[in-house]
Design a protein around this motif. Structure first.
Motif, mmCIF file in Angstrom:
data_model
loop_
_atom_site.group_PDB
_atom_site.id
_atom_site.type_symbol
_atom_site.label_atom_id
_atom_site.label_comp_id
_atom_site.label_asym_id
_atom_site.label_seq_id
_atom_site.Cartn_x
_atom_site.Cartn_y
_atom_site.Cartn_z
ATOM 1 N N MET A 18 -1.164 8.459 1.711
ATOM 2 C CA MET A 18 -1.276 9.815 1.195
ATOM 3 C C MET A 18 -1.501 10.751 2.370
ATOM 4 S SD MET A 18 -3.377 9.322 -2.297
ATOM 5 C CE MET A 18 -2.741 10.775 -3.070
ATOM 6 N N ARG A 28 2.292 11.469 -1.621
ATOM 7 C CA ARG A 28 2.100 10.021 -1.644
ATOM 8 C C ARG A 28 3.416 9.349 -1.264
ATOM 9 N NH1 ARG A 28 -1.512 7.103 -5.946
ATOM 10 N NH2 ARG A 28 -1.457 5.009 -5.113
ATOM 11 N N SER A 36 -4.322 9.002 4.718
ATOM 12 C CA SER A 36 -5.174 7.936 4.224
ATOM 13 C C SER A 36 -4.301 6.898 3.535
ATOM 14 C CB SER A 36 -6.201 8.499 3.241
ATOM 15 O OG SER A 36 -7.010 7.469 2.748
ATOM 16 N N ARG A 37 -4.766 5.687 3.471
ATOM 17 C CA ARG A 37 -4.022 4.654 2.736
ATOM 18 C C ARG A 37 -4.659 4.459 1.375
ATOM 19 N NH1 ARG A 37 -6.035 -0.693 6.022
ATOM 20 N NH2 ARG A 37 -8.216 -0.351 5.591
ATOM 21 N N CYS A 38 -3.869 3.994 0.425
ATOM 22 C CA CYS A 38 -4.375 3.753 -0.918
ATOM 23 C C CYS A 38 -3.562 2.622 -1.536
ATOM 24 C CB CYS A 38 -4.318 5.025 -1.763
ATOM 25 S SG CYS A 38 -2.681 5.699 -1.944
ATOM 26 N N PRO A 39 -4.148 1.884 -2.470
ATOM 27 C CA PRO A 39 -3.408 0.804 -3.123
ATOM 28 C C PRO A 39 -2.345 1.372 -4.054
ATOM 29 C CG PRO A 39 -5.569 1.042 -4.109
ATOM 30 C CD PRO A 39 -5.524 1.978 -2.939
ATOM 31 N N LYS A 40 -1.297 0.584 -4.260
ATOM 32 C CA LYS A 40 -0.266 1.007 -5.195
ATOM 33 C C LYS A 40 -0.794 0.918 -6.613
ATOM 34 C CE LYS A 40 3.847 -0.208 -2.695
ATOM 35 N NZ LYS A 40 5.080 -0.954 -2.680
ATOM 36 N N GLN A 41 -0.496 1.921 -7.413
ATOM 37 C CA GLN A 41 -0.858 1.900 -8.824
ATOM 38 C C GLN A 41 0.355 2.343 -9.624
ATOM 39 O OE1 GLN A 41 -4.248 4.423 -9.274
ATOM 40 N NE2 GLN A 41 -5.656 2.884 -8.522
ATOM 41 N N MET A 92 0.829 -1.199 0.000
ATOM 42 C CA MET A 92 0.000 0.000 0.000
ATOM 43 C C MET A 92 0.864 1.249 0.000
ATOM 44 S SD MET A 92 -3.000 -0.772 2.670
ATOM 45 C CE MET A 92 -4.360 -1.787 2.226
ATOM 46 N N ASP A 93 0.243 2.356 -0.318
ATOM 47 C CA ASP A 93 0.855 3.667 -0.211
ATOM 48 C C ASP A 93 0.066 4.465 0.819
ATOM 49 O OD1 ASP A 93 2.660 3.045 -2.187
ATOM 50 O OD2 ASP A 93 1.676 4.233 -3.744
#
Length: 107
Positions: free
Chosen positions: A43, A53, A81-86, A40-41
């Motif tokens: 932000m 990010r 916040s967390r976010c999926p890697k893209q 995960m990343d």
């Protein structure tokens, strides 16, 4: 990044668990706490409106009672916040010039 197993369970009326050392250097408040993994990343949104990010693999693992890692210097963080890697994809036009996928050109 701290392993969740390092935080003991407490009962009602317990004295709590220290999660971070709060000093003048680290600031007065904890903005957020996230459950993440290395896929995960994170932000961070600053009060000035900057969005940063961060790849979770770049933040080293540490014990629970530490002073943390700098993500943003010179501005206050408003939210995390967390976010999926893209992966960043590029598309190319006829001239071979690359633009970020999904970006709109200004006229």
């Amino acid at each position: 990044r701290t392993d969740a197993g390092e935080y003991r369970l407490t009962n009602r009326g317990g004295s709590g668990v220290i999660a971070m050392k709060m000093t003048a250097k680290t600031g007065k408040h904890v903005v957020g706490c996230l459950m993440v993994d290395e896929n995960m990343d994170m932000m961070a949104l600053t009060k000035a409106g900057k969005m940063i990010r961060v790849d979770m693999q770049t933040i080293s693992k540490s014990s629970r009672n530490t002073s943390g890692v700098y993500i943003v210097k010179g501005d206050d963080v408003a939210n995390v916040s967390r976010c999926p890697k893209q992966p960043i994809e590029e598309e190319y036009d006829e001239e071979g010039e690359g633009t970020l996928l999904g970006s709109d050109e200004l006229e």
